[in-house]
Design a protein around this motif. Structure first.
Motif, PDB file in Angstrom:
ATOM      1  N   LYS A  28      66.558  38.146  43.605  1.00  0.00           N
ATOM      2  CA  LYS A  28      66.127  39.143  42.928  1.00  0.00           C
ATOM      3  C   LYS A  28      66.039  39.295  41.618  1.00  0.00           C
ATOM      4  CE  LYS A  28      66.982  41.512  47.544  1.00  0.00           C
ATOM      5  NZ  LYS A  28      67.672  40.441  48.602  1.00  0.00           N
ATOM      6  N   ASN A  29      67.145  38.151  40.819  1.00  0.00           N
ATOM      7  CA  ASN A  29      67.335  38.249  39.941  1.00  0.00           C
ATOM      8  C   ASN A  29      66.862  36.994  38.940  1.00  0.00           C
ATOM      9  OD1 ASN A  29      69.095  41.557  40.547  1.00  0.00           O
ATOM     10  ND2 ASN A  29      70.774  40.171  41.208  1.00  0.00           N
ATOM     11  N   LYS A  30      66.344  37.195  39.523  1.00  0.00           N
ATOM     12  CA  LYS A  30      65.561  35.123  38.249  1.00  0.00           C
ATOM     13  C   LYS A  30      64.318  36.173  38.300  1.00  0.00           C
ATOM     14  CE  LYS A  30      67.080  31.657  40.066  1.00  0.00           C
ATOM     15  NZ  LYS A  30      67.873  31.098  38.350  1.00  0.00           N
ATOM     16  N   LYS A  31      64.011  35.787  36.688  1.00  0.00           N
ATOM     17  CA  LYS A  31      62.176  36.139  36.537  1.00  0.00           C
ATOM     18  C   LYS A  31      61.854  34.611  36.620  1.00  0.00           C
ATOM     19  CE  LYS A  31      60.342  36.228  31.517  1.00  0.00           C
ATOM     20  NZ  LYS A  31      60.091  35.877  30.752  1.00  0.00           N
ATOM     21  N   ILE A  32      60.290  35.372  37.249  1.00  0.00           N
ATOM     22  CA  ILE A  32      59.960  34.552  38.140  1.00  0.00           C
ATOM     23  C   ILE A  32      58.212  34.611  36.664  1.00  0.00           C
ATOM     24  CG2 ILE A  32      58.128  34.193  39.398  1.00  0.00           C
ATOM     25  CD1 ILE A  32      60.331  35.005  41.686  1.00  0.00           C
ATOM     26  N   LYS A  33      57.584  33.224  36.349  1.00  0.00           N
ATOM     27  CA  LYS A  33      56.511  33.405  35.541  1.00  0.00           C
ATOM     28  C   LYS A  33      55.226  33.000  36.023  1.00  0.00           C
ATOM     29  CE  LYS A  33      54.486  33.535  31.862  1.00  0.00           C
ATOM     30  NZ  LYS A  33      53.850  35.368  30.597  1.00  0.00           N
ATOM     31  N   ILE A  34      54.505  33.431  35.732  1.00  0.00           N
ATOM     32  CA  ILE A  34      52.646  32.995  36.668  1.00  0.00           C
ATOM     33  C   ILE A  34      52.317  32.157  35.605  1.00  0.00           C
ATOM     34  CG2 ILE A  34      51.111  33.335  37.812  1.00  0.00           C
ATOM     35  CD1 ILE A  34      52.030  35.427  39.204  1.00  0.00           C
ATOM     36  N   LEU A  35      52.055  30.990  35.727  1.00  0.00           N
ATOM     37  CA  LEU A  35      51.290  30.326  34.779  1.00  0.00           C
ATOM     38  C   LEU A  35      50.188  30.036  35.257  1.00  0.00           C
ATOM     39  CD1 LEU A  35      53.505  27.927  32.860  1.00  0.00           C
ATOM     40  CD2 LEU A  35      53.174  30.155  32.232  1.00  0.00           C
ATOM     41  N   THR A  36      48.542  29.855  33.816  1.00  0.00           N
ATOM     42  CA  THR A  36      46.885  29.637  35.707  1.00  0.00           C
ATOM     43  C   THR A  36      46.848  27.926  35.063  1.00  0.00           C
ATOM     44  OG1 THR A  36      46.055  30.907  34.153  1.00  0.00           O
ATOM     45  CG2 THR A  36      46.304  31.439  36.038  1.00  0.00           C
ATOM     46  N   LYS A  37      47.647  27.651  34.021  1.00  0.00           N
ATOM     47  CA  LYS A  37      47.101  26.211  33.848  1.00  0.00           C
ATOM     48  C   LYS A  37      48.907  25.874  33.578  1.00  0.00           C
ATOM     49  CE  LYS A  37      46.521  27.397  29.048  1.00  0.00           C
ATOM     50  NZ  LYS A  37      44.952  27.297  28.297  1.00  0.00           N
ATOM     51  N   PHE A  38      48.486  24.119  33.110  1.00  0.00           N
ATOM     52  CA  PHE A  38      50.459  23.554  32.609  1.00  0.00           C
ATOM     53  C   PHE A  38      50.535  23.569  31.305  1.00  0.00           C
ATOM     54  CE2 PHE A  38      52.684  20.344  31.738  1.00  0.00           C
ATOM     55  CZ  PHE A  38      53.078  19.973  33.000  1.00  0.00           C
ATOM     56  N   ASP A  39      51.304  24.654  31.068  1.00  0.00           N
ATOM     57  CA  ASP A  39      51.873  24.441  29.525  1.00  0.00           C
ATOM     58  C   ASP A  39      53.212  23.420  29.478  1.00  0.00           C
ATOM     59  OD1 ASP A  39      52.161  25.818  27.332  1.00  0.00           O
ATOM     60  OD2 ASP A  39      51.924  27.444  27.720  1.00  0.00           O
ATOM     61  N   LEU A  40      53.165  22.703  29.162  1.00  0.00           N
ATOM     62  CA  LEU A  40      54.384  22.053  28.129  1.00  0.00           C
ATOM     63  C   LEU A  40      55.311  22.572  27.734  1.00  0.00           C
ATOM     64  CD1 LEU A  40      55.382  19.726  29.060  1.00  0.00           C
ATOM     65  CD2 LEU A  40      54.293  17.910  27.702  1.00  0.00           C
ATOM     66  N   ASP A  41      54.216  22.998  26.887  1.00  0.00           N
ATOM     67  CA  ASP A  41      55.020  23.446  25.097  1.00  0.00           C
ATOM     68  C   ASP A  41      56.101  24.814  26.487  1.00  0.00           C
ATOM     69  OD1 ASP A  41      54.171  21.560  23.740  1.00  0.00           O
ATOM     70  OD2 ASP A  41      53.006  23.522  22.678  1.00  0.00           O
ATOM     71  N   ASN A  52      60.237  24.886  26.096  1.00  0.00           N
ATOM     72  CA  ASN A  52      60.637  26.114  25.280  1.00  0.00           C
ATOM     73  C   ASN A  52      61.265  26.468  26.478  1.00  0.00           C
ATOM     74  OD1 ASN A  52      60.204  24.482  23.096  1.00  0.00           O
ATOM     75  ND2 ASN A  52      57.903  25.247  22.960  1.00  0.00           N
ATOM     76  N   ASN A  53      61.004  26.645  27.874  1.00  0.00           N
ATOM     77  CA  ASN A  53      61.704  28.130  27.873  1.00  0.00           C
ATOM     78  C   ASN A  53      62.939  27.258  29.464  1.00  0.00           C
ATOM     79  OD1 ASN A  53      60.993  30.748  27.343  1.00  0.00           O
ATOM     80  ND2 ASN A  53      58.864  28.936  27.472  1.00  0.00           N
ATOM     81  N   ASP A  54      63.932  27.951  29.610  1.00  0.00           N
ATOM     82  CA  ASP A  54      64.744  27.472  30.894  1.00  0.00           C
ATOM     83  C   ASP A  54      64.473  27.549  32.208  1.00  0.00           C
ATOM     84  OD1 ASP A  54      67.114  26.417  31.602  1.00  0.00           O
ATOM     85  OD2 ASP A  54      68.395  28.681  31.405  1.00  0.00           O
ATOM     86  N   HIS A  94      58.766  13.402  29.614  1.00  0.00           N
ATOM     87  CA  HIS A  94      59.762  13.689  28.536  1.00  0.00           C
ATOM     88  C   HIS A  94      60.860  14.632  28.771  1.00  0.00           C
ATOM     89  CE1 HIS A  94      54.833  14.851  26.730  1.00  0.00           C
ATOM     90  NE2 HIS A  94      56.127  15.038  26.137  1.00  0.00           N
ATOM     91  N   GLY A  95      61.165  13.798  29.773  1.00  0.00           N
ATOM     92  CA  GLY A  95      62.725  13.464  30.327  1.00  0.00           C
ATOM     93  C   GLY A  95      62.770  15.058  30.705  1.00  0.00           C
ATOM     94  N   HIS A  96      62.442  15.635  31.785  1.00  0.00           N
ATOM     95  CA  HIS A  96      62.900  16.979  32.033  1.00  0.00           C
ATOM     96  C   HIS A  96      62.498  16.815  33.148  1.00  0.00           C
ATOM     97  CE1 HIS A  96      61.455  19.378  28.124  1.00  0.00           C
ATOM     98  NE2 HIS A  96      60.378  19.013  27.970  1.00  0.00           N
ATOM     99  N   ASN A  97      63.833  17.552  33.371  1.00  0.00           N
ATOM    100  CA  ASN A  97      64.436  17.222  35.272  1.00  0.00           C
ATOM    101  C   ASN A  97      63.816  19.238  36.770  1.00  0.00           C
ATOM    102  OD1 ASN A  97      64.834  15.102  35.252  1.00  0.00           O
ATOM    103  ND2 ASN A  97      66.247  15.651  33.963  1.00  0.00           N
ATOM    104  N   ALA A  98      64.015  19.958  35.950  1.00  0.00           N
ATOM    105  CA  ALA A  98      63.759  21.222  36.887  1.00  0.00           C
ATOM    106  C   ALA A  98      62.809  20.578  38.127  1.00  0.00           C
ATOM    107  CB  ALA A  98      63.086  21.905  35.804  1.00  0.00           C
ATOM    108  N   HIS A  99      63.523  20.766  39.228  1.00  0.00           N
ATOM    109  CA  HIS A  99      63.001  20.761  40.529  1.00  0.00           C
ATOM    110  C   HIS A  99      61.476  21.205  39.922  1.00  0.00           C
ATOM    111  CE1 HIS A  99      66.743  20.362  41.774  1.00  0.00           C
ATOM    112  NE2 HIS A  99      67.374  20.858  41.727  1.00  0.00           N
TER     113      HIS A  99
END
Length: 228
Positions: free
Chosen positions: A24-37, A41-43, A68-73
């Motif tokens: 409920k309290n977490k920001k959810i962002k929709i992207l229509t294409k893959f944006d590595l930047d 640059n975001n958590d 690029h060494g990123h480890n998000a699920h």
């Protein structure tokens, strides 16, 4: 933050609506294409990634992200059930089928919470409290063993046999692969007959004498991971 990367905007909105039931309290962002930047640059903690993006292959984009060494699920999303077999090379946490969203998402959230607990879990070793999730491998030198972290820093030093270390930590899937090494199976990104690669391209040898033992234990881990 949770990122949904899907060019099928109606489904992305449906997925966001379902995720809001759990977060409920977490920001959810929709992207229509893959944006590595954006991802860099975001958590971003969790990525729901459509395999079939309009002009991109989601699996290849995930590999680029991991390189690029990123480890998000990463949770792959697809309309095709059989695509799940092509995704394990980038170590996704789970796979959500668009036609079975409710059930798959419920299982997925359980997995995310299990991973969170695993990362937060601490154990007491020789009067020192440590997180085993911080340990990539354990190396034996002389009559001591060293618990090594992601930057090859020494987390813990002990006087103990390496075989006893594996026995002590085997329920957390630490596997002996060499007379001098025990590895954390969670960080294996590539496994070959005579070596394994851990996060950040750390190469650890697999000896001939430990090969069968290692393969059997890693298979057990793989099956456990798939079933949980």
């Amino acid at each position: 933050m949770i990122a949904i990367i899907d060019d099928e905007y109606f489904f992305a909105m449906l997925l966001k609506k379902n995720l809001k039931k759990y977060y409920k309290n977490k920001k959810i962002k929709i992207l229509t294409k893959f944006d590595l930047d954006f991802l860099t640059n975001n958590d971003v903690e969790i990525i729901f990634l459509d395999i079939e993006l309009k002009n991109e292959n989601g699996i290849e984009m995930a590999k680029k992200y991991r390189d690029h060494g990123h480890n998000a699920h990463i949770i792959f999303v697809s309309s095709h059930d059989d695509f799940v077999f092509y995704t394990f090379g980038v170590k996704p946490l789970d796979f959500v089928r668009k036609g079975n969203l409710k059930n798959d998402l419920e299982r997925c959230i359980e997995l995310i919470e299990l991973e969170k607990k695993r990362k937060e879990m601490q154990i007491m070793i020789d009067k020192k409290l440590i997180k085993l999730v911080d340990v990539l491998y354990i190396e034996s030198q002389g009559n001591k063993v060293y618990y090594i972290g992601a930057d090859k820093n020494i987390i813990l030093e002990r006087r103990i046999k390496l075989s006893d270390v594996e026995t002590e930590h085997e329920k957390y899937y630490f596997i002996k692969c060499h007379k001098s090494y025990v590895v954390n199976a969670a960080y294996i990104t590539k496994a070959r007959a005579n070596y394994v690669i851990l996060n950040k391209n750390i190469k650890i040898p697999v000896s001939r004498s430990e090969q069968k033992h290692f393969i059997d234990k890693y298979h057990d881990y793989y099956i456990w991971k798939k079933d949980n």
